[in-house]
Design an enzyme around this catalytic site. Sequence first.
Site, PDB file in Angstrom:
ATOM      1  CG  HIS A 263      -2.070   0.949   1.086  1.00  0.00           C
ATOM      2  ND1 HIS A 263      -1.988   2.275   1.416  1.00  0.00           N
ATOM      3  CD2 HIS A 263      -3.330   0.751   0.610  1.00  0.00           C
ATOM      4  CE1 HIS A 263      -3.143   2.854   1.157  1.00  0.00           C
ATOM      5  NE2 HIS A 263      -3.980   1.948   0.658  1.00  0.00           N
TER       6      HIS A 263
ATOM      7  CG  ASP B 283      -8.511  -4.622  -2.999  1.00  0.00           C
ATOM      8  OD1 ASP B 283      -9.619  -4.362  -2.487  1.00  0.00           O
ATOM      9  OD2 ASP B 283      -7.944  -3.873  -3.805  1.00  0.00           O
TER      10      ASP B 283
HETATM   11  N1  ACO Z   1       4.067  -7.756  -4.470  1.00  0.00           N
HETATM   12  C1  ACO Z   1       5.403  -7.843  -4.559  1.00  0.00           C
HETATM   13  N2  ACO Z   1       6.224  -6.810  -4.331  1.00  0.00           N
HETATM   14  C2  ACO Z   1       5.648  -5.637  -3.996  1.00  0.00           C
HETATM   15  C3  ACO Z   1       4.259  -5.486  -3.872  1.00  0.00           C
HETATM   16  C4  ACO Z   1       3.464  -6.600  -4.135  1.00  0.00           C
HETATM   17  N3  ACO Z   1       2.135  -6.535  -4.049  1.00  0.00           N
HETATM   18  N4  ACO Z   1       3.966  -4.205  -3.522  1.00  0.00           N
HETATM   19  C5  ACO Z   1       5.144  -3.585  -3.427  1.00  0.00           C
HETATM   20  N5  ACO Z   1       6.153  -4.432  -3.714  1.00  0.00           N
HETATM   21  C6  ACO Z   1       7.588  -4.139  -3.696  1.00  0.00           C
HETATM   22  C7  ACO Z   1       7.982  -3.406  -4.971  1.00  0.00           C
HETATM   23  O1  ACO Z   1       8.348  -4.287  -6.006  1.00  0.00           O
HETATM   24  C8  ACO Z   1       9.128  -2.565  -4.495  1.00  0.00           C
HETATM   25  O2  ACO Z   1      10.275  -3.384  -4.383  1.00  0.00           O
HETATM   26  P1  ACO Z   1      11.728  -2.838  -4.819  1.00  0.00           P
HETATM   27  O3  ACO Z   1      11.977  -1.678  -3.908  1.00  0.00           O
HETATM   28  O4  ACO Z   1      12.591  -4.022  -4.622  1.00  0.00           O
HETATM   29  O5  ACO Z   1      11.573  -2.423  -6.257  1.00  0.00           O
HETATM   30  C9  ACO Z   1       8.715  -2.185  -3.067  1.00  0.00           C
HETATM   31  O6  ACO Z   1       7.842  -3.222  -2.624  1.00  0.00           O
HETATM   32  C10 ACO Z   1       7.997  -0.834  -2.981  1.00  0.00           C
HETATM   33  O7  ACO Z   1       6.847  -0.934  -3.809  1.00  0.00           O
HETATM   34  P2  ACO Z   1       6.286   0.230  -4.716  1.00  0.00           P
HETATM   35  O8  ACO Z   1       5.680  -0.376  -5.953  1.00  0.00           O
HETATM   36  O9  ACO Z   1       7.283   1.335  -4.882  1.00  0.00           O
HETATM   37  O10 ACO Z   1       5.146   0.784  -3.798  1.00  0.00           O
HETATM   38  P3  ACO Z   1       4.003   1.744  -4.272  1.00  0.00           P
HETATM   39  O11 ACO Z   1       3.679   2.606  -3.112  1.00  0.00           O
HETATM   40  O12 ACO Z   1       4.340   2.415  -5.550  1.00  0.00           O
HETATM   41  O13 ACO Z   1       2.823   0.721  -4.624  1.00  0.00           O
HETATM   42  C11 ACO Z   1       0.881  -0.536  -4.640  1.00  0.00           C
HETATM   43  C12 ACO Z   1       1.692   0.522  -3.884  1.00  0.00           C
HETATM   44  C13 ACO Z   1       0.584  -0.025  -6.069  1.00  0.00           C
HETATM   45  C14 ACO Z   1      -0.459  -0.751  -3.935  1.00  0.00           C
HETATM   46  C15 ACO Z   1       1.700  -1.855  -4.709  1.00  0.00           C
HETATM   47  O14 ACO Z   1       1.962  -2.309  -3.407  1.00  0.00           O
HETATM   48  C16 ACO Z   1       1.019  -2.936  -5.535  1.00  0.00           C
HETATM   49  O15 ACO Z   1       1.164  -2.944  -6.766  1.00  0.00           O
HETATM   50  N6  ACO Z   1       0.251  -3.874  -4.880  1.00  0.00           N
HETATM   51  C17 ACO Z   1      -0.446  -4.924  -5.584  1.00  0.00           C
HETATM   52  C18 ACO Z   1      -1.798  -4.399  -6.091  1.00  0.00           C
HETATM   53  C19 ACO Z   1      -2.790  -4.184  -4.970  1.00  0.00           C
HETATM   54  O16 ACO Z   1      -3.007  -5.056  -4.129  1.00  0.00           O
HETATM   55  N7  ACO Z   1      -3.468  -3.006  -5.001  1.00  0.00           N
HETATM   56  C20 ACO Z   1      -4.495  -2.654  -4.027  1.00  0.00           C
HETATM   57  C21 ACO Z   1      -4.107  -1.438  -3.248  1.00  0.00           C
HETATM   58  S1  ACO Z   1      -5.304  -1.065  -1.995  1.00  0.00           S
HETATM   59  C22 ACO Z   1      -6.659  -0.464  -2.820  1.00  0.00           C
HETATM   60  O17 ACO Z   1      -6.596   0.159  -3.858  1.00  0.00           O
HETATM   61  C23 ACO Z   1      -7.975  -0.792  -2.205  1.00  0.00           C
END
Ligand code: ACO
Length: 367
Positions: free
Chosen positions: A251, A302
């Site tokens: 998140h 989710d």
């Molecule tokens: N699975 C695996 N790795 C992840 C995940 C994930 N779900 N989420 C974050 N990471 C990792 C990233 O790859 C990144 O790793 P790195 O630093 O080695 O490159 C690190 O954690 C930071 O992640 P970011 O993508 O920079 O975090 P950001 O704040 O941009 O993303 C997001 C947040 C979009 C929600 C992300 O966690 C994601 O894509 N999650 C999966 C989709 C999801 O479940 N969305 C629902 C959100 S809640 C809602 O809308 C109700």
Amino acid sequence: MPTEKKPEYSPGLAGVIAGETAICWVDPAAGLMYRGYDIHDMAQKASFEEVAYLLLNGELPNGKQLVEFTQQIAAERALPGAVIEMLRLLPSKTHPMDMLRTGVSMLSAFDKDLSDNSHDANIRKSIRLIARVSTLITDGWRISHGEQALPEKTDLTQAGNFFYKLEGKVPQDWQIRMLDTIFNLYADHEFNASTFAARVTSAVATLKGPLHGGANEESMKMLEEIGTPDRAESWLMKKLGTKEKIMGFGHRVYKEGDSRVPVMREIARDLGKRTGKENWVPICEKLEEVMDREKHLCANVDLYAAPVFWMLGFPPELNTPLFAASRVAGWCAHVTEQHDHNRLIRPRSLYVGHELRPYPDSSARGG
Ligand code: ACO
């Protein structure tokens, strides 16, 4: 030559404060408050109408106000005939979120307050939208599956009517209570991607994205692929090994856990017992354990919403529309707040293209 120095910027606007709001506060350490009320106290007791009233008006309704507001929403649910006709014209494979986006867009043309952005007009439009987003989802689903849309039942609340309009059966009280709680958990989340889009222009299309609302549909595909708890760890390790994003985890704001997860997990457990489908929660818990160990990432709402909707009998394609049926209350509250103190939202971007270069005469380009 550029006239300004290269400015600092934050990819994805992470950590950027893009405006003020008095509607909702997300505490990164797993807290959530609507208009000053902790969601944990309220979500399981209030009806969705009560929470929508609070979001829109700033205070909880008294008994009379709640009855009136609930009746106003119920009275506004029916769609104009032309919108029903339009739903019939869409290809039957149209995703429910695309039906919803097209439907909301078309509804605006029928709204008598369309070009009035006064506070009172915005509240009137909000009531109509909260009512009709649900109808677009349920009628759209039935029509795309070759069935007739059902007439509204104005004695049912939004949650009760949603079940009824989809399945043609009046739900039991415990099902209505559960859907109210779920709607309450999803109803607002400050400047999330779709609400931010709503304050600028378009929320429904933004909510469809798999990293935002679409994650609750994707999470169900993942859980079905895993199938049983004993397969969860090896499935996850394989995905992490190929650097795949795991739906339902991570998140932008919460780093210590999503405040909505404990309530949603309990609903999933309760439904597991009621429906005899007790596999989903242990699969999710195993995923949580391994994600914490491997990536220090927490589940978001989710992850558990996916099996909850499944066990309530909703098809996975309706997971994101169900989210929209609730978040529309937050969108409306934010759009109203935006108009009350309007300033054009116009951010800047960081230019990373070519340096300034001369325009070559076409003869110098060959061909
Ligand atoms: N699975 C695996 N790795 C992840 C995940 C994930 N779900 N989420 C974050 N990471 C990792 C990233 O790859 C990144 O790793 P790195 O630093 O080695 O490159 C690190 O954690 C930071 O992640 P970011 O993508 O920079 O975090 P950001 O704040 O941009 O993303 C997001 C947040 C979009 C929600 C992300 O966690 C994601 O894509 N999650 C999966 C989709 C999801 O479940 N969305 C629902 C959100 S809640 C809602 O809308 C109700």
